[in-house]
Motif scaffolding. Structure first.
Motif, short mmCIF file in Angstrom:
data_model
loop_
_atom_site.label_atom_id
_atom_site.label_comp_id
_atom_site.label_asym_id
_atom_site.label_seq_id
_atom_site.Cartn_x
_atom_site.Cartn_y
_atom_site.Cartn_z
N ASN A 31 0.83 -1.17 0.11
CA ASN A 31 0.00 0.12 0.17
C ASN A 31 0.99 1.38 0.04
O ASN A 31 1.88 1.47 0.79
CB ASN A 31 -0.94 -0.10 1.23
CG ASN A 31 -1.98 1.25 1.23
OD1 ASN A 31 -2.16 1.85 0.08
ND2 ASN A 31 -2.61 1.33 2.45
N GLU A 32 0.51 2.35 -0.61
CA GLU A 32 1.53 3.50 -0.97
C GLU A 32 1.05 4.53 0.22
O GLU A 32 2.10 5.02 0.71
CB GLU A 32 0.83 4.24 -2.03
CG GLU A 32 1.96 5.43 -2.42
CD GLU A 32 1.47 6.24 -3.91
OE1 GLU A 32 2.49 7.05 -4.06
OE2 GLU A 32 0.40 5.69 -4.31
N SER A 33 -0.11 4.11 1.02
CA SER A 33 -0.14 5.02 2.20
C SER A 33 0.38 4.47 3.32
O SER A 33 0.70 3.52 3.51
CB SER A 33 -1.88 5.15 2.03
OG SER A 33 -2.12 5.77 3.52
N ARG A 34 0.70 5.68 4.16
CA ARG A 34 1.37 5.35 5.56
C ARG A 34 0.26 4.58 6.36
O ARG A 34 0.49 3.85 7.31
CB ARG A 34 2.15 6.39 6.28
CG ARG A 34 2.60 6.18 7.47
CD ARG A 34 3.32 7.18 8.01
NE ARG A 34 4.55 7.25 7.37
CZ ARG A 34 5.78 6.49 7.46
NH1 ARG A 34 5.67 5.57 8.81
NH2 ARG A 34 7.01 6.49 7.03
N TRP A 39 -6.27 1.96 1.53
CA TRP A 39 -5.79 1.63 0.20
C TRP A 39 -5.50 2.95 -0.60
O TRP A 39 -6.62 3.32 -0.94
CB TRP A 39 -6.07 0.63 -0.41
CG TRP A 39 -5.68 0.09 -1.71
CD1 TRP A 39 -6.05 0.55 -2.90
CD2 TRP A 39 -4.41 -0.84 -1.68
NE1 TRP A 39 -4.89 -0.23 -3.91
CE2 TRP A 39 -4.14 -0.59 -3.18
CE3 TRP A 39 -3.51 -1.45 -0.82
CZ2 TRP A 39 -3.07 -1.72 -3.55
CZ3 TRP A 39 -2.41 -2.18 -1.16
CH2 TRP A 39 -2.31 -2.24 -2.82
N THR A 40 -4.60 3.34 -1.04
CA THR A 40 -4.37 4.69 -1.83
C THR A 40 -3.54 4.21 -3.25
O THR A 40 -3.73 5.03 -4.18
CB THR A 40 -3.51 5.56 -1.18
OG1 THR A 40 -2.31 5.17 -0.93
CG2 THR A 40 -4.37 6.12 0.04
N SER A 43 2.54 0.19 -4.34
CA SER A 43 3.85 0.67 -4.09
C SER A 43 4.68 -0.31 -3.31
O SER A 43 4.29 -1.12 -2.70
CB SER A 43 3.61 2.05 -3.49
OG SER A 43 5.15 2.47 -3.29
N THR A 44 5.95 -0.32 -3.87
CA THR A 44 7.09 -1.12 -3.07
C THR A 44 7.91 -0.19 -2.17
O THR A 44 9.02 -0.81 -1.83
CB THR A 44 7.65 -2.11 -4.07
OG1 THR A 44 8.34 -1.15 -5.11
CG2 THR A 44 6.81 -2.82 -4.87
N LYS A 45 7.62 0.99 -2.05
CA LYS A 45 8.32 1.74 -1.25
C LYS A 45 8.57 1.49 0.08
O LYS A 45 9.69 1.65 0.82
CB LYS A 45 7.90 3.25 -1.44
CG LYS A 45 6.70 3.42 -0.47
CD LYS A 45 6.27 5.01 -0.57
CE LYS A 45 5.16 5.25 0.29
NZ LYS A 45 4.85 6.70 0.25
N TRP A 46 7.83 0.64 0.72
CA TRP A 46 8.04 0.49 2.37
C TRP A 46 9.07 -0.70 2.28
O TRP A 46 9.53 -0.60 3.24
CB TRP A 46 6.71 -0.16 2.79
CG TRP A 46 5.59 1.13 2.87
CD1 TRP A 46 4.55 0.94 2.13
CD2 TRP A 46 5.51 2.51 3.48
NE1 TRP A 46 3.89 2.14 2.00
CE2 TRP A 46 4.54 3.08 2.91
CE3 TRP A 46 6.78 3.00 4.06
CZ2 TRP A 46 4.54 4.39 3.37
CZ3 TRP A 46 6.38 4.22 4.65
CH2 TRP A 46 5.18 5.00 4.20
#
Length: 268
Positions: A31-34, A39-40, A43-46
């Motif tokens: 999930n892109e959101s913190r 769910w926004t 994303s794989t940024k986490w």
């Protein structure tokens, strides 16, 4: 027909109860959101944030070291204990020895952890990586012993006797004949011990020290402040590691079963 549909429904609800929370956790790790409940977008940024979190990386390294060393030591001791119980002759105290080997299977983890803590304090051993390794070895070797014992019971003892008749020493017979045949069970026992050590929280919390924090303890401490997407990503990676271990163990067991079936057919 009603009974069959009842069984299917019960099985579906049971699997949903067990695995649906983990599936949701895996989904929200992308999930892109913190906010973990909103769910926004994908994303794989986490996962990138997780790889830059040094505290989690240090805890993961400690957990990996403890799991490897404790599972290896538990496999050696559990295999020797299983061989002594199955192949060894009757000896005084055998019943007590067997009970002590299998006691951690039914002993509550709180009791085991507290007993080990008092033992380490009594002998003056500083708590750290060593104490966690010893604690995990204590409770996981019984699982290895059960797995290896079940293989030794079904193992044809005449193969060992033939090796001894041909001039092998007992050690050579074990090393060259017995160990290769029971190797799949030994590997399965190691994977089981590794998995148990990897996700242990209760016993590690009793036997750890300031210099050694395992990953489950770190996650439990972080969750008290709220669940973050990094924890979801970390939990997803742990689920993937455990799942991979289970798949490997299943493949090894299946290959061993197929090999035994072919061996029995060729003998007949």
């Amino acid at each position: 027909m009603r009974l069959r549909w009842f069984n299917i429904t019960s099985l579906t609800l049971g699997f949903a109860f067990l695995y649906l929370p983990m599936i949701i956790l895996v989904i929200y790790s992308f999930n892109e959101s913190r906010l973990v409940t909103v769910w926004t977008g994908f994303s794989t940024k986490w996962y990138g944030e997780l790889l830059s979190n040094q505290a989690f990386l240090d805890a993961a390294w400690v957990t990996l070291k403890v799991a490897v060393f404790s599972s290896t030591l538990a496999t050696v001791l559990g295999t020797l204990a299983a061989y002594a119980l199955v192949r060894g002759a009757r000896f005084p105290g055998r019943t007590l020895f067997s009970g002590m080997i299998y006691a951690p299977l039914v002993m509550p983890e709180v009791i085991t952890g507290l007993s080990l803590l008092l033992l380490f304090i009594g002998i003056g051993l500083d708590r750290g990586v060593l104490t966690i390794v010893l604690a995990h070895t204590t409770f996981s070797m019984c699982y290895v012993s059960v797995v290896v014992s079940s293989r030794l019971v079904s193992f044809d003892q005449s193969l060992e006797e033939a090796a001894l008749d041909l001039g092998c020493s007992p050690w050579d017979a074990f090393r060259l004949v017995t160990l290769p045949i029971i190797a799949p069970a030994v590997v399965s026992g190691w994977l089981l011990a590794f998995t148990l050590s990897l996700d242990d929280l209760v016993i590690a919390s009793f036997t750890t020290g300031p210099s050694a924090t395992t990953l489950p303890i770190k996650i439990f401490s972080a969750v008290r402040l709220g669940v973050s997407p990094e924890i979801n990503a970390l939990s997803t990676l742990m689920i993937a590691v455990v799942t991979l271990g289970v798949i490997i163990a299943s493949l090894i067991s299946k290959r061993n079963f197929v090999r035994e079936q072919h061996g029995s057919e060729s003998r007949h």
